[in-house]
Motif scaffolding. Structure first.
Motif, PDB file in Angstrom:
ATOM      1  N   ALA A 501      59.412  11.936  17.427  1.00  0.00           N
ATOM      2  CA  ALA A 501      59.537  13.055  18.361  1.00  0.00           C
ATOM      3  C   ALA A 501      59.662  14.385  17.634  1.00  0.00           C
ATOM      4  CB  ALA A 501      60.747  12.830  19.265  1.00  0.00           C
ATOM      5  N   SER A 502      60.207  14.361  16.402  1.00  0.00           N
ATOM      6  CA  SER A 502      60.398  15.600  15.651  1.00  0.00           C
ATOM      7  C   SER A 502      59.074  16.279  15.318  1.00  0.00           C
ATOM      8  CB  SER A 502      61.184  15.318  14.374  1.00  0.00           C
ATOM      9  OG  SER A 502      60.413  14.531  13.466  1.00  0.00           O
ATOM     10  N   GLN A 503      57.993  15.500  15.324  1.00  0.00           N
ATOM     11  CA  GLN A 503      56.676  16.089  15.069  1.00  0.00           C
ATOM     12  C   GLN A 503      56.288  17.102  16.133  1.00  0.00           C
ATOM     13  OE1 GLN A 503      53.727  13.188  12.892  1.00  0.00           O
ATOM     14  NE2 GLN A 503      54.455  12.223  14.775  1.00  0.00           N
ATOM     15  N   TYR A 504      56.864  16.959  17.308  1.00  0.00           N
ATOM     16  CA  TYR A 504      56.499  17.833  18.428  1.00  0.00           C
ATOM     17  C   TYR A 504      57.612  18.817  18.776  1.00  0.00           C
ATOM     18  CZ  TYR A 504      52.779  14.412  19.017  1.00  0.00           C
ATOM     19  OH  TYR A 504      51.700  13.598  18.795  1.00  0.00           O
ATOM     20  N   LYS A 505      58.472  19.094  17.771  1.00  0.00           N
ATOM     21  CA  LYS A 505      59.620  19.960  18.052  1.00  0.00           C
ATOM     22  C   LYS A 505      59.209  21.369  18.470  1.00  0.00           C
ATOM     23  CE  LYS A 505      60.257  21.043  13.124  1.00  0.00           C
ATOM     24  NZ  LYS A 505      61.201  20.937  11.974  1.00  0.00           N
ATOM     25  N   ASN A 506      58.001  21.770  18.097  1.00  0.00           N
ATOM     26  CA  ASN A 506      57.550  23.109  18.483  1.00  0.00           C
ATOM     27  C   ASN A 506      57.115  23.199  19.943  1.00  0.00           C
ATOM     28  OD1 ASN A 506      57.995  24.150  15.908  1.00  0.00           O
ATOM     29  ND2 ASN A 506      55.933  23.591  15.208  1.00  0.00           N
ATOM     30  N   VAL A 507      56.810  22.036  20.547  1.00  0.00           N
ATOM     31  CA  VAL A 507      56.349  22.055  21.943  1.00  0.00           C
ATOM     32  C   VAL A 507      57.218  21.192  22.856  1.00  0.00           C
ATOM     33  CG1 VAL A 507      53.937  22.540  21.378  1.00  0.00           C
ATOM     34  CG2 VAL A 507      54.728  20.157  21.491  1.00  0.00           C
ATOM     35  N   ALA A 508      58.041  20.323  22.262  1.00  0.00           N
ATOM     36  CA  ALA A 508      58.831  19.400  23.090  1.00  0.00           C
ATOM     37  C   ALA A 508      60.218  19.226  22.493  1.00  0.00           C
ATOM     38  CB  ALA A 508      58.128  18.057  23.210  1.00  0.00           C
TER      39      ALA A 508
END
Length: 598
Positions: A501-508
């Motif tokens: 989930a950390s991969q999408y920290k910029n959008v989620a």
């Protein structure tokens, strides 16, 4: 005429008069005898017969029970209504009573003036303004020989009381009915609540699912009626009061449902998706707090009756979210540890079947945790070399795919999972990354909820409690909790999901809260069978360090394709609302994350 002739005619007249007198006397005697017989021997039976001919039994309709949300907000209820009907024969004989003196309780007038009409014309002039009908049209309905002609249905109590004041009893009558009303006017929960048919029986959704609890028990009353069908005061001999139906309380939180629905509709508009689904499940209880799709069928409408919630009925290949099941099986069976190392190429070939990742890349040095983080199809297949077909099938089954959720919701789909013995050379590996079987949004939500609940799969529920008309507890039992994986394995998976989930920290992301999730993207066949459609989904447990809720968002054909980019932001938006609404404590700092590369 001579005297002799006159005496002869007089004798004839007297004889005739005597005969007539005797006949009349005999008839009178017979009548007296008959009357005496009736009075002495048949009076009681004759009176009983007369009473019986006047006595009627009238049913008293019960009201259907109510449906409320978890906080008691009324979502569906039956309200008092009346069907107004006329006795055309009584209408024909109707003569209004002019108002004068102290006869106000029985007289008829229009704006303080006498009616100046009789029969159907008079009744129409009195009644039309109260019913909001055209006088000429109503007059036409009043003419005829029928004793029962419906004039108007679903009349509210206030109008019924106004009709009472017209003093038309026996001419104009009404029957108590009910109308099902829903708070859901905007289609927030239409496909879930469903609706009822003309008889008031549930035919779809929760209305059908809990019909036995919501149905009331009708009563009745016996009384004598007058010539025009009106009840004779003081003649009621027996009555049984109706008993209204029970109450059904849902696990749904109406405020949460509203917010989730709005977030989903906004996402559909923003991404251009064909449709969307969202589910919010409470981790420790399995209670569904919101279940939405982008359809907007108002509860009780034909659309709501014909189209059940997509979250329950629509199935799809979960895509990469299915890798969670594979990772769980590999860890639980001891085939790998999260830190096991792999060199993962862009594509690989096994038994003549080629598998590749979603984008080209060079050789990657990934741990098993890294394979999940990068959502590598090739890495997943490589790691599953010693993972038998039976094990693959068993874990998909253990996580609830291909089985009922236990909700017993009308139209619920179990998903599709073929026996492993029938898997072809390709399917036996595609199931590892969520293709080759299908599941509903509810089922996939429970996959993540099982991991978040320390490896225990709870039975999902949408009915919090219910009672029937007699007050009996009719709350359906959820599926019993069952351990799927060890607590330690679940903890490792949560760590791996947090890295993903950390991969999408910029959008989620949600400020102050850690997210453990998995994105998914899968090709879907269109009506021609070609793989021209795609699903983007994202499922997350929030907060990652102390999971309270699992949020699932599924979008069909969104622009951007990848679930993390399209559905991830919607999950974060919903998650932020949940954290604030339910006052969930902020997350602690993350420590000792499992390495994803080597």
């Amino acid at each position: 005429m001579n005297r002799k002739a006159q005496r002869s005619q007089g004798d004839i007249f007297r004889r005739r008069a005597l005969v007539i007198g005797i006949v009349l006397a005999l008839l009178a005697s017979a009548c007296i005898a008959r009357l005496s017989y009736i009075q002495l021997f048949s009076a009681e039976s004759m009176a009983q017969a007369a009473t019986a001919s006047r006595t009627v039994t009238k049913p008293l309709q019960s009201q259907r029970g109510t449906i409320v949300d978890t906080n008691g907000v009324v979502l569906a209820q039956s309200v008092e209504r009346y069907t107004v009907y006329a006795d055309q024969k009584a209408v024909a004989d109707f003569k209004p009573v002019d108002c004068k003196g102290n006869n106000q309780s029985v007289c008829h007038s229009i704006d303080g003036k006498n009616v100046n009409a009789e029969g159907a014309a008079a009744v129409a002039k009195l009644l039309a303004p109260v019913l909001g009908m055209n006088t000429m049209e109503l007059g036409g309905k009043l003419v005829g020989e029928s004793r029962y002609v419906i004039l108007k249905k679903n009349v509210v109590p206030a109008v019924k009381r106004s009709i009472d004041k017209l003093h038309l009893s026996g001419v104009i009558n009404y029957e108590l009915t009910s109308k099902r009303e829903y708070s859901d006017k905007d289609g927030l929960l239409g496909g879930v609540l469903g609706g009822v048919d003309d008889s008031g029986a549930g035919v779809a959704g929760i209305e059908k699912m809990t019909n036995a609890s919501l149905v009331g028990k009708d009563g009745s009353v016996r009384y004598q009626r007058g010539a025009n069908g009106q009840e004779i005061p003081g003649t009621r001999t027996e009555s049984e009061q109706p008993v209204d139906g029970g109450k059904v309380k849902l696990t749904i939180d109406w405020d949460t449902q509203w917010y989730v629905k709005k977030a989903l509709q906004d996402a559909k508009k923003k991404t251009g998706a064909d449709w969307g689904i969202a589910v919010v499940e409470e981790v420790k209880s399995g209670k569904i707090r919101a279940i939405a799709d982008t359809d907007t069928y108002a509860a009780g409408s034909d659309g709501a009756k014909m189209n059940a919630s997509k979250a329950v009925t629509t199935v799809f290949e979960p895509g990469s979210t299915g890798k969670l099941i594979t990772a769980a099986g590999l860890l639980q069976e001891g085939l790998h540890k999260p830190t096991d190392k792999f060199q993962v190429p862009y594509q690989t070939e096994i038994n003549g079947q080629t598998y590749h990742d979603s984008h080209e890349h060079g050789l990657q040095n990934l741990t098993l945790a890294g394979i999940l983080k990068e959502s590598s199809n090739v890495g997943t297949v490589m790691a599953s070399k010693n993972y038998t077909l039976k094990q693959r099938y068993d874990y998909i089954t253990k996580f609830g795919i291909g089985q009922s959720t236990g909700l017993n919701f009308p139209g619920e789909s179990r998903g599709q999972l073929a026996p492993y013995q029938s898997w072809d050379l390709r399917t036996r590996n595609t199931v590892l990354f969520g293709q080759g079987y299908s599941a509903s949004a509810l089922q996939m939500t429970n996959v993540v909820a099982t991991i978040a609940n320390k490896g225990v799969r709870c039975g999902q529920s949408i009915i919090e409690s219910s009672t029937d008309a007699d007050g009996n507890d009719t709350t359906p039992s959820a599926n019993q909790p069952v351990r799927v994986i060890d607590e330690s394995v679940a903890s490792e998976l949560m760590d791996m999901m947090e890295s993903m989930a950390s991969q999408y920290k910029n959008v989620a992301s949600i400020k102050g809260y850690r997210i453990a999730g998995k994105s998914g993207t899968a090709q879907v066949a269109d009506s021609s069978g070609a793989l021209n459609n795609h699903i983007g989904d994202f499922i997350a447990a929030i907060p990652a360090d102390n999971p309270r809720y699992v949020v699932t968002v599924v979008l069909m054909n969104p622009d951007g394709i990848y679930g993390g980019i399209t559905a991830g932001p919607v999950v974060a938006t919903i998650g932020e609302f949940l954290m604030q609404k339910y006052e969930v404590p902020a997350s602690s700092a993350r420590k000792n994350a499992i390495p994803t590369e080597w």
